[in-house]
Design a protein around this motif. Structure first.
Motif, PDB file in Angstrom:
ATOM      1  N   PHE A  29       5.589  -4.420  -0.165  1.00  0.00           N
ATOM      2  CA  PHE A  29       5.228  -5.566   0.356  1.00  0.00           C
ATOM      3  C   PHE A  29       5.826  -6.784   0.209  1.00  0.00           C
ATOM      4  O   PHE A  29       6.283  -6.900  -0.841  1.00  0.00           O
ATOM      5  N   PRO A  30       6.112  -7.670   1.061  1.00  0.00           N
ATOM      6  CA  PRO A  30       6.448  -9.023   0.811  1.00  0.00           C
ATOM      7  C   PRO A  30       5.497  -9.695  -0.653  1.00  0.00           C
ATOM      8  O   PRO A  30       4.480  -9.492  -0.395  1.00  0.00           O
ATOM      9  N   LYS A  31       6.154 -10.678  -1.330  1.00  0.00           N
ATOM     10  CA  LYS A  31       5.439 -11.157  -2.242  1.00  0.00           C
ATOM     11  C   LYS A  31       4.436 -12.083  -1.693  1.00  0.00           C
ATOM     12  O   LYS A  31       4.888 -12.595  -0.731  1.00  0.00           O
ATOM     13  N   VAL A  32       3.286 -12.321  -2.095  1.00  0.00           N
ATOM     14  CA  VAL A  32       2.195 -13.020  -1.515  1.00  0.00           C
ATOM     15  C   VAL A  32       2.527 -14.551  -1.887  1.00  0.00           C
ATOM     16  O   VAL A  32       2.908 -14.890  -2.958  1.00  0.00           O
ATOM     17  N   THR A  33       2.394 -15.407  -0.890  1.00  0.00           N
ATOM     18  CA  THR A  33       2.818 -16.745  -0.773  1.00  0.00           C
ATOM     19  C   THR A  33       1.883 -17.790  -0.906  1.00  0.00           C
ATOM     20  O   THR A  33       2.191 -19.102  -0.880  1.00  0.00           O
ATOM     21  N   THR A  34       0.337 -17.301  -0.717  1.00  0.00           N
ATOM     22  CA  THR A  34      -0.668 -18.548  -0.698  1.00  0.00           C
ATOM     23  C   THR A  34      -1.391 -18.334  -1.800  1.00  0.00           C
ATOM     24  O   THR A  34      -1.389 -17.070  -2.376  1.00  0.00           O
ATOM     25  N   SER A  35      -2.272 -19.246  -2.004  1.00  0.00           N
ATOM     26  CA  SER A  35      -2.979 -19.311  -3.333  1.00  0.00           C
ATOM     27  C   SER A  35      -4.078 -18.283  -3.243  1.00  0.00           C
ATOM     28  O   SER A  35      -4.773 -18.291  -4.345  1.00  0.00           O
ATOM     29  N   GLN A  36      -4.560 -18.058  -2.161  1.00  0.00           N
ATOM     30  CA  GLN A  36      -5.629 -17.013  -2.040  1.00  0.00           C
ATOM     31  C   GLN A  36      -5.086 -15.944  -1.095  1.00  0.00           C
ATOM     32  O   GLN A  36      -4.142 -16.335  -0.095  1.00  0.00           O
ATOM     33  N   PHE A  37      -5.471 -14.724  -1.035  1.00  0.00           N
ATOM     34  CA  PHE A  37      -4.965 -13.783  -0.065  1.00  0.00           C
ATOM     35  C   PHE A  37      -6.065 -12.791   0.072  1.00  0.00           C
ATOM     36  O   PHE A  37      -6.574 -12.008  -0.872  1.00  0.00           O
ATOM     37  N   VAL A  38      -6.448 -12.589   1.344  1.00  0.00           N
ATOM     38  CA  VAL A  38      -7.314 -11.657   1.918  1.00  0.00           C
ATOM     39  C   VAL A  38      -6.651 -10.618   2.603  1.00  0.00           C
ATOM     40  O   VAL A  38      -6.303 -10.698   3.678  1.00  0.00           O
ATOM     41  N   HIS A  39      -6.859  -9.338   2.133  1.00  0.00           N
ATOM     42  CA  HIS A  39      -5.932  -8.398   2.871  1.00  0.00           C
ATOM     43  C   HIS A  39      -6.686  -6.890   2.499  1.00  0.00           C
ATOM     44  O   HIS A  39      -7.590  -6.865   1.658  1.00  0.00           O
ATOM     45  N   GLY A  40      -6.240  -5.807   3.283  1.00  0.00           N
ATOM     46  CA  GLY A  40      -6.570  -4.363   2.674  1.00  0.00           C
ATOM     47  C   GLY A  40      -5.430  -3.535   3.442  1.00  0.00           C
ATOM     48  O   GLY A  40      -4.624  -4.009   4.312  1.00  0.00           O
ATOM     49  N   LEU A  41      -5.514  -2.290   3.047  1.00  0.00           N
ATOM     50  CA  LEU A  41      -4.267  -1.532   3.190  1.00  0.00           C
ATOM     51  C   LEU A  41      -4.888  -0.031   3.518  1.00  0.00           C
ATOM     52  O   LEU A  41      -6.180   0.178   3.236  1.00  0.00           O
ATOM     53  N   CYS A  42      -4.263   0.708   4.623  1.00  0.00           N
ATOM     54  CA  CYS A  42      -4.666   2.051   5.058  1.00  0.00           C
ATOM     55  C   CYS A  42      -3.509   2.770   5.609  1.00  0.00           C
ATOM     56  O   CYS A  42      -2.355   2.178   6.046  1.00  0.00           O
ATOM     57  N   VAL A  43      -3.957   4.001   5.373  1.00  0.00           N
ATOM     58  CA  VAL A  43      -2.513   4.851   5.807  1.00  0.00           C
ATOM     59  C   VAL A  43      -3.174   6.273   6.487  1.00  0.00           C
ATOM     60  O   VAL A  43      -4.254   6.666   6.221  1.00  0.00           O
TER      61      VAL A  43
END
Length: 170
Positions: A29-43
Motif C-alpha cells: 500500500f502507499p505510505k500513510v501521509t496523514t498524522s492519524q490513519f483510520v483503516h481496515g483491510l479485507c480479502v
C-alpha cells in the motif's frame, strides 16, 4: 559380508508427484501521509492472508466471515454496519488493525495472500471519509481500486468509511 533380503507380496503404490506449492500474491500500500490513519483491510478468495507493517505497534489479526457486527479495531469497540455485499468484502477475511487511528506517518503496509482458486483474490481497503484517510482515497483509485460507499460503524460517535477493492491476479 552378509546380505539380507525380504520379499514383499502384493502391489506397492505408484509414486506421486510432489504437491505444487500455492503461489502468493502481494500488494504494498502507499505510505500513510496523514498524522492519524483510520483503516481496515479485507480479502475475498484467499486460503491464507496476512498484513504486516513497518510500525511495530500496528499489527493485524485475521477474522473470518466479515460482516455486520465485526469489531473493526482491536483497541476500540466500534463494529461494522452496512456490510451487505461483496463490495464491502462480505464473507471475506477481515484483517483487523491493532490500532484505530494512532498510525505513524510514512507507515508502509504490505498485504500477502494465497488465492483459494490458485488465480486471484479481491483485496479491499476501508478508509474513513475525513482527513484521516492517509491519502489512500487518492492513491488507491489511481492504482486501479474501485470505490464503493456506505459502510459505517457504531456505537456513537458513528463513523463512515469508503471501500476500495481490487482483484489481484497471479
Amino acid at each position: 559380508m552378509r546380505s539380507y533380503c525380504k520379499t514383499i507380496s502384493g502391489s506397492t503404490p505408484a509414486p506421486t508427484a510432489a504437491p505444487t506449492p500455492t503461489r502468493s500474491l502481494s500488494y504494498t500500500f502507499p505510505k500513510v501521509t496523514t498524522s492519524q490513519f483510520v483503516h481496515g483491510l479485507c480479502v475475498l478468495g484467499a486460503s491464507e492472508a496476512q498484513a504486516t507493517s513497518d510500525d511495530p505497534q500496528l499489527t493485524y489479526t485475521n477474522i473470518p466471515n466479515f460482516g455486520d457486527d465485526v469489531q473493526l479495531w482491536a483497541n476500540r469497540g466500534y463494529k461494522a454496519l452496512g456490510i451487505n455485499n461483496e463490495d464491502y468484502c462480505k464473507g471475506g477475511t477481515y484483517l483487523q488493525p491493532s490500532l484505530h487511528k494512532s498510525v505513524d506517518v510514512n507507515t508502509e503496509i504490505v498485504f500477502e495472500a494465497k488465492p483459494s482458486n490458485g488465480q486471484s483474490v479481491t483485496l479491499c481497503a476501508f478508509v474513513v471519509t475525513d482527513w484521516r484517510d492517509g491519502q489512500w482515497d487518492v492513491e488507491l483509485p489511481a492504482d486501479g481500486f474501485t470505490l464503493a460507499t456506505g459502510m459505517t460503524w457504531y456505537p456513537a460517535p458513528l463513523g463512515a468509511m469508503r471501500s476500495y477493492c481490487k482483484t489481484l491476479l497471479l
